[in-house]
Scaffold this motif. Structure first.
Motif, PDB file in Angstrom:
ATOM      1  N   THR A 363       0.829  -1.194   0.000  1.00 41.50           N
ATOM      2  CA  THR A 363       0.000   0.000   0.000  1.00 41.50           C
ATOM      3  C   THR A 363       0.872   1.255   0.000  1.00 41.50           C
ATOM      4  O   THR A 363       1.885   1.314   0.693  1.00 41.50           O
ATOM      5  N   LEU A 364       0.460   2.249  -0.763  1.00 39.16           N
ATOM      6  CA  LEU A 364       1.240   3.479  -0.853  1.00 39.16           C
ATOM      7  C   LEU A 364       1.223   4.245   0.466  1.00 39.16           C
ATOM      8  O   LEU A 364       2.262   4.686   0.949  1.00 39.16           O
ATOM      9  N   PHE A 365       0.040   4.388   1.080  1.00 45.15           N
ATOM     10  CA  PHE A 365      -0.094   5.108   2.347  1.00 45.15           C
ATOM     11  C   PHE A 365      -0.662   4.150   3.399  1.00 45.15           C
ATOM     12  O   PHE A 365      -1.878   4.018   3.521  1.00 45.15           O
ATOM     13  N   GLN A 366       0.219   3.487   4.123  1.00 48.97           N
ATOM     14  CA  GLN A 366      -0.196   2.504   5.126  1.00 48.97           C
ATOM     15  C   GLN A 366      -0.352   3.207   6.470  1.00 48.97           C
ATOM     16  O   GLN A 366       0.570   3.246   7.282  1.00 48.97           O
ATOM     17  N   THR A 367      -1.525   3.765   6.706  1.00 48.71           N
ATOM     18  CA  THR A 367      -1.763   4.516   7.932  1.00 48.71           C
ATOM     19  C   THR A 367      -3.252   4.545   8.238  1.00 48.71           C
ATOM     20  O   THR A 367      -4.081   4.208   7.382  1.00 48.71           O
ATOM     21  N   VAL A 375       1.676  13.539   6.376  1.00 48.47           N
ATOM     22  CA  VAL A 375       3.140  13.498   6.432  1.00 48.47           C
ATOM     23  C   VAL A 375       3.679  12.523   5.390  1.00 48.47           C
ATOM     24  O   VAL A 375       4.671  12.806   4.690  1.00 48.47           O
ATOM     25  N   MET A 376       3.039  11.356   5.267  1.00 49.72           N
ATOM     26  CA  MET A 376       3.468  10.378   4.258  1.00 49.72           C
ATOM     27  C   MET A 376       3.357  10.962   2.849  1.00 49.72           C
ATOM     28  O   MET A 376       4.235  10.748   2.003  1.00 49.72           O
ATOM     29  N   MET A 377       2.283  11.704   2.600  1.00 47.65           N
ATOM     30  CA  MET A 377       2.120  12.333   1.285  1.00 47.65           C
ATOM     31  C   MET A 377       3.286  13.277   1.005  1.00 47.65           C
ATOM     32  O   MET A 377       3.836  13.286  -0.108  1.00 47.65           O
ATOM     33  N   GLU A 378       3.672  14.052   1.994  1.00 46.08           N
ATOM     34  CA  GLU A 378       4.770  14.999   1.774  1.00 46.08           C
ATOM     35  C   GLU A 378       6.096  14.277   1.570  1.00 46.08           C
ATOM     36  O   GLU A 378       6.932  14.734   0.789  1.00 46.08           O
ATOM     37  N   ARG A 379       6.302  13.166   2.269  1.00 52.15           N
ATOM     38  CA  ARG A 379       7.550  12.410   2.095  1.00 52.15           C
ATOM     39  C   ARG A 379       7.627  11.807   0.686  1.00 52.15           C
ATOM     40  O   ARG A 379       8.709  11.738   0.094  1.00 52.15           O
ATOM     41  N   ILE A 380       6.491  11.369   0.161  1.00 49.90           N
ATOM     42  CA  ILE A 380       6.478  10.651  -1.125  1.00 49.90           C
ATOM     43  C   ILE A 380       6.292  11.596  -2.300  1.00 49.90           C
ATOM     44  O   ILE A 380       6.932  11.439  -3.348  1.00 49.90           O
ATOM     45  N   LEU A 381       5.429  12.610  -2.142  1.00 49.72           N
ATOM     46  CA  LEU A 381       5.028  13.445  -3.276  1.00 49.72           C
ATOM     47  C   LEU A 381       5.495  14.890  -3.170  1.00 49.72           C
ATOM     48  O   LEU A 381       5.249  15.679  -4.080  1.00 49.72           O
ATOM     49  N   GLY A 382       6.108  15.262  -2.065  1.00 47.62           N
ATOM     50  CA  GLY A 382       6.539  16.641  -1.896  1.00 47.62           C
ATOM     51  C   GLY A 382       5.560  17.430  -1.033  1.00 47.62           C
ATOM     52  O   GLY A 382       4.509  16.926  -0.629  1.00 47.62           O
ATOM     53  N   PRO A 383       5.898  18.680  -0.723  1.00 50.54           N
ATOM     54  CA  PRO A 383       5.081  19.481   0.200  1.00 50.54           C
ATOM     55  C   PRO A 383       3.689  19.784  -0.344  1.00 50.54           C
ATOM     56  O   PRO A 383       3.495  19.901  -1.557  1.00 50.54           O
ATOM     57  N   LEU A 384       2.733  19.891   0.567  1.00 52.52           N
ATOM     58  CA  LEU A 384       1.368  20.258   0.201  1.00 52.52           C
ATOM     59  C   LEU A 384       1.331  21.697  -0.302  1.00 52.52           C
ATOM     60  O   LEU A 384       2.095  22.552   0.168  1.00 52.52           O
ATOM     61  N   HIS A 420       9.439   7.062   0.943  1.00 54.85           N
ATOM     62  CA  HIS A 420      10.509   7.651   0.145  1.00 54.85           C
ATOM     63  C   HIS A 420       9.894   8.324  -1.083  1.00 54.85           C
ATOM     64  O   HIS A 420       8.732   8.063  -1.422  1.00 54.85           O
ATOM     65  N   PRO A 421      10.639   9.164  -1.758  1.00 50.32           N
ATOM     66  CA  PRO A 421      10.111   9.808  -2.965  1.00 50.32           C
ATOM     67  C   PRO A 421       9.580   8.783  -3.964  1.00 50.32           C
ATOM     68  O   PRO A 421      10.122   7.674  -4.081  1.00 50.32           O
ATOM     69  N   LEU A 422       8.521   9.158  -4.673  1.00 53.28           N
ATOM     70  CA  LEU A 422       7.807   8.215  -5.545  1.00 53.28           C
ATOM     71  C   LEU A 422       8.732   7.556  -6.560  1.00 53.28           C
ATOM     72  O   LEU A 422       8.627   6.353  -6.818  1.00 53.28           O
ATOM     73  N   ARG A 423       9.657   8.313  -7.143  1.00 58.27           N
ATOM     74  CA  ARG A 423      10.517   7.780  -8.214  1.00 58.27           C
ATOM     75  C   ARG A 423      11.411   6.641  -7.729  1.00 58.27           C
ATOM     76  O   ARG A 423      11.861   5.813  -8.532  1.00 58.27           O
ATOM     77  N   THR A 424      11.685   6.574  -6.415  1.00 57.04           N
ATOM     78  CA  THR A 424      12.587   5.547  -5.897  1.00 57.04           C
ATOM     79  C   THR A 424      11.952   4.156  -5.888  1.00 57.04           C
ATOM     80  O   THR A 424      12.661   3.170  -5.682  1.00 57.04           O
ATOM     81  N   TYR A 425      10.662   4.074  -6.090  1.00 62.30           N
ATOM     82  CA  TYR A 425       9.981   2.775  -6.093  1.00 62.30           C
ATOM     83  C   TYR A 425      10.024   2.104  -7.473  1.00 62.30           C
ATOM     84  O   TYR A 425       9.542   0.984  -7.622  1.00 62.30           O
ATOM     85  N   LYS A 426      10.586   2.769  -8.439  1.00 63.36           N
ATOM     86  CA  LYS A 426      10.642   2.218  -9.796  1.00 63.36           C
ATOM     87  C   LYS A 426      11.589   1.024  -9.832  1.00 63.36           C
ATOM     88  O   LYS A 426      12.743   1.123  -9.398  1.00 63.36           O
TER      89      LYS A 426
END
Length: 483
Positions: A363-367, A375-384, A420-426
């Motif tokens: 799951t992308l956001f396991q919370t 906070v998870m969104m900001e870690r993965i996708l950048g600041p709101l 982690h940033p989204l691109r790192t999951y590739k």
């Protein structure tokens, strides 16, 4: 002067209580039943002056679907008296037969008839509910002397789904969704039936990957919906496959179908609001097995990745009231968490989370917490975006425009380790993987107005590699040949 206390005899006391309580008791009973059976509150089009009170009996629908015979509970074949056990709540009281005009939540009127509970004389099985309101189903039981229970496919908060043999369709197998005998779930089922009928009116050839409803009726207080029999959900298949990711080719095919299915809903002014892997089913989940050397385990690969979207109990028309919170937690967009209002783009965000889960197996956001989710969104996708932060009423999550968060706490350490940033999951640096992540990034855009539309998604380069066979919509498989 001292008032003398009156002494009542036992007979006088009983007579006074009967006189005192008779009319108020009737009033209390009337209030109790009218509150329990009042019309669903979600329909904003219904006038408050004309409240429709549901009498405690059976409300029925007849199937007008393609290839099905209409079943009316007022027909002679279902008019014999029932030998139903008194355990069922829906048969404790008897009311006169009546019919009322009821406005559906789409604004159109339909005739809803109420009747006394009846059963076929041939059906001698006892009907009972368990303590949670589920209909007790046993293998071999028959419902309406038509649907014979073969096995229970699953159970949820709404009720149970049973695989049944439809004896009015030459033994065709169907999935019968049996709703719990609880008011809020019955109301939700009525809304889902209304949505499914609207979908079928616009998709008579079933080319838009939405599940097909064959019949709907009420059975001793349980709303029942008969669907085409499908395979496992994409979540269950992945779970049984040790959460291994789907092949990229199958992800592309499933994504193409999902975009078309959700676009069809949006074109008809509907928002699903509860997209998740559990609500996406394979038409046929037969698979091949091979050995995965890198994972050192057996790996299943579904033979056909044709899918159907199910569960329209929360689907909302554009003109209807939009509840504040929608979508299952892990697939909930930021505008819903921040209570900024939502519309059809919320389905696009959920779709992006689903495709990520297909690709990674996790799951992308396991919370389960709003602050941690942001906070998870900001870690993965950048600041709101700042304007979303300052516009929300949820200022308790922020201070000076930044999220209040303790990175040294247990939750803080978990987020730092797992997000982690989204691109790192590739998994690979190839072009087709890069195209998928470009599509995901555009689906997971914070701002609903900037989020990619489904029309734009269909033109994305990620789908340019589809074969002509994969581009065909509504493909039937061997499971459907029994019809």
């Amino acid at each position: 002067m001292h008032r003398r206390k009156r002494h009542w005899s036992r007979q006088d006391n009983r007579a006074w209580k009967r006189k005192r309580l008779s009319r108020s008791w009737e009033h209390d009973e009337r209030q109790r039943f009218s509150h329990y059976w009042k019309s669903p509150a979600r329909s904003r089009s219904r006038s408050p002056r004309k409240k429709v009170y549901w009498e405690k009996s059976q409300n029925g629908w007849s199937g007008n679907e393609r290839g099905t015979h209409s079943i009316s509970f007022q027909s002679e074949s279902y008019s014999t008296k029932s030998s139903v056990t008194e355990k069922s709540r829906s048969r404790r009281h008897h009311y006169r037969r009546s019919s009322r005009r009821h406005r559906s939540r789409s604004g159109s009127y339909s005739l809803v008839s109420t009747w006394k509970s009846h059963r076929s004389a041939k059906d001698s099985q006892t009907i009972e509910d368990d303590k949670e309101g589920h209909l007790v189903c046993r293998i071999g039981d028959r419902i309406l002397d038509r649907y014979e229970v073969v096995q229970i496919l699953g159970e949820g908060t709404f009720g149970r789904v049973a695989e049944c043999v439809d004896h009015h369709r030459s033994g065709t197998k169907v999935a019968l969704k049996i709703i719990r005998n609880i008011r809020k779930y019955r109301e939700s089922a009525r809304l889902e039936i209304n949505v499914l009928k609207k979908i079928q009116e616009q998709d008579r050839d079933n080319k838009n990957m939405c599940v097909m409803m064959w019949d709907s009726f009420e059975y001793h207080g349980h709303a029942c919906i008969a669907f085409e029999l499908l395979g496992k959900s994409t979540y269950d298949f992945q779970k049984e496959n040790n959460y291994l990711p789907y092949p990229l080719k199958q992800i592309r095919h499933m994504a193409f179908q999902l975009v078309h299915a959700i676009k069809f809903l949006h074109d008809n002014k509907l928002t699903h609001t509860d997209l998740k892997p559990e609500n996406i089913l394979f038409v046929n989940s037969d698979f091949n097995t091979s050995y995965n050397k890198s994972k050192n385990c057996e790996e299943k690969c579904v033979k056909n990745s044709t899918i159907r979207v199910i569960d329209f109990g929360s689907a909302t028309f554009d003109h209807e009231h939009h509840s504040t919170i929608v979508a299952t937690r892990h697939y909930r967009p930021p505008e819903v968490i921040l209570e900024l209002g939502w519309a059809q783009p919320c389905d696009v965000w959920s779709l992006g989370c689903i495709l990520f889960e297909y690709y990674t197996g996790s799951t992308l956001f396991q919370t389960h917490d709003n602050r941690e989710h942001l906070v998870m969104m900001e870690r993965i996708l950048g600041p709101l975006p700042r304007r979303m932060v300052y516009k929300t009423k949820k200022q308790k999550y922020f201070q000076n425009g930044s999220l209040i968060w303790d990175e040294t706490s247990a939750d803080g350490r978990y987020v730092n380790k797992n997000c982690h940033p989204l691109r790192t999951y590739k998994r690979e640096d190839s072009l087709e993987h890069a195209e998928l992540f470009d599509l995901l990034r555009r689906m997971l855009e914070y701002s609903p107005t900037l989020r990619i539309t489904l029309d734009e998604a269909l033109r994305h380069p990620f789908f340019s590699r589809l074969t002509p066979e994969e581009r065909r919509l509504g493909i039937r498989t061997s499971r459907d040949l029994s019809r």
